[in-house]
Design a protein around this motif. Sequence first.
Motif, PDB file in Angstrom:
ATOM      1  N   THR A  88       0.862  -1.180   0.000  1.00 48.29           N
ATOM      2  CA  THR A  88       0.000   0.000   0.000  1.00 48.29           C
ATOM      3  C   THR A  88       0.897   1.228   0.000  1.00 48.29           C
ATOM      4  N   GLU A 141      -6.272  -0.505   2.488  1.00 45.88           N
ATOM      5  CA  GLU A 141      -5.929  -0.743   3.895  1.00 45.88           C
ATOM      6  C   GLU A 141      -7.164  -1.158   4.695  1.00 45.88           C
ATOM      7  N   GLU A 148       3.830  -0.789   3.972  1.00 43.12           N
ATOM      8  CA  GLU A 148       3.636   0.656   3.858  1.00 43.12           C
ATOM      9  C   GLU A 148       4.959   1.383   3.624  1.00 43.12           C
ATOM     10  N   ARG A 200       0.558  -5.005   9.691  1.00 45.94           N
ATOM     11  CA  ARG A 200       1.002  -3.748   9.081  1.00 45.94           C
ATOM     12  C   ARG A 200       2.508  -3.617   9.245  1.00 45.94           C
ATOM     13  N   GLN A 218       5.693  -1.215   8.151  1.00 43.57           N
ATOM     14  CA  GLN A 218       6.309  -0.068   7.515  1.00 43.57           C
ATOM     15  C   GLN A 218       7.717  -0.453   7.054  1.00 43.57           C
ATOM     16  N   THR A 239       3.512   7.316   9.865  1.00 47.92           N
ATOM     17  CA  THR A 239       2.232   6.669  10.139  1.00 47.92           C
ATOM     18  C   THR A 239       1.904   6.702  11.622  1.00 47.92           C
TER      19      THR A 239
END
Length: 284
Positions: free
Chosen positions: A142, A164, A185, A252, A254, A263
């Motif tokens: 994403t 998401e 992410e 999730r 990053q 974020t």
Amino acid sequence: MSSTSSAAKVVLITGTSSGIGLAAAVAAAKAGWRTVATLRDPARADRLRKAAADAGVELDIRRLDVVDEASVAAAVDGVIADYGRLDAVVNNAGAGHLGTLENETVADVRQVMEVNFFGVLHVSKASLPHLRATGGRLITVTSVGGVIGQPFNEAYCAAKFAVEGYMESLAPVAATVGVGVHVIEPGAVATEFVNNVGLDIEDELAAAGPYAPALQAYLDRTVASFLNGAQSQEEVAGTVLEALTGDRPAFRLQTSDWARGFTGAKLTDLDGSAVLGMTGGWVG
């Protein structure tokens, strides 16, 4: 799942002609995965083939256009016919877009959603029965733009927010049938993605009307961030590989400290465990 036990495992990756998709395909193959590297236009596969040759790995390169359901079905069916299994999917294909509501059409916005949101759904839906059979993983690239909305990225961020939200909602349901769902992410990445937006900056500024000063300021900031702080595509591919091979990867992920900090301004629950702990209870 670990890289040492993945020699016979099969991963399908979309959008591999350049950038993150190309780097992820090479990284997965180096880690021992049978890697099906897909792209919309096979005529653009030269760079992918060269990267594979330079890395000393083999890729199975196939056509897959995420907005064409028949193309998606043919690609997934072909993988099952040839390998008999599918252990992971990496939804990476996407298209950039810059614009603001007053200066673009709703059809423009709809097209951004078609590629970046519905394309992900087409591939995911076709793959899920096979991922259920292997206890596999559904991984989607994403963006930090799927967490924090950004100026002149309304349509793009809307699509990434939709991805998401969809995947966060799907994750606890998929977990009940043994499928892991994860999102990656990235922040700014030094790839051709920005160039692929297809902007003529002078024309955009000339057409921006009262939004021109704000657009100029945004472009100045964006260019500076890509020049000074962009990650390499290989670094992002490392996070994709973590989602593929880690024992218990977070929902999730990053791809950098910067992305985590960015974020984190919105998400105190960085790895999604609190949210999934709650919604997982809704489905037992």
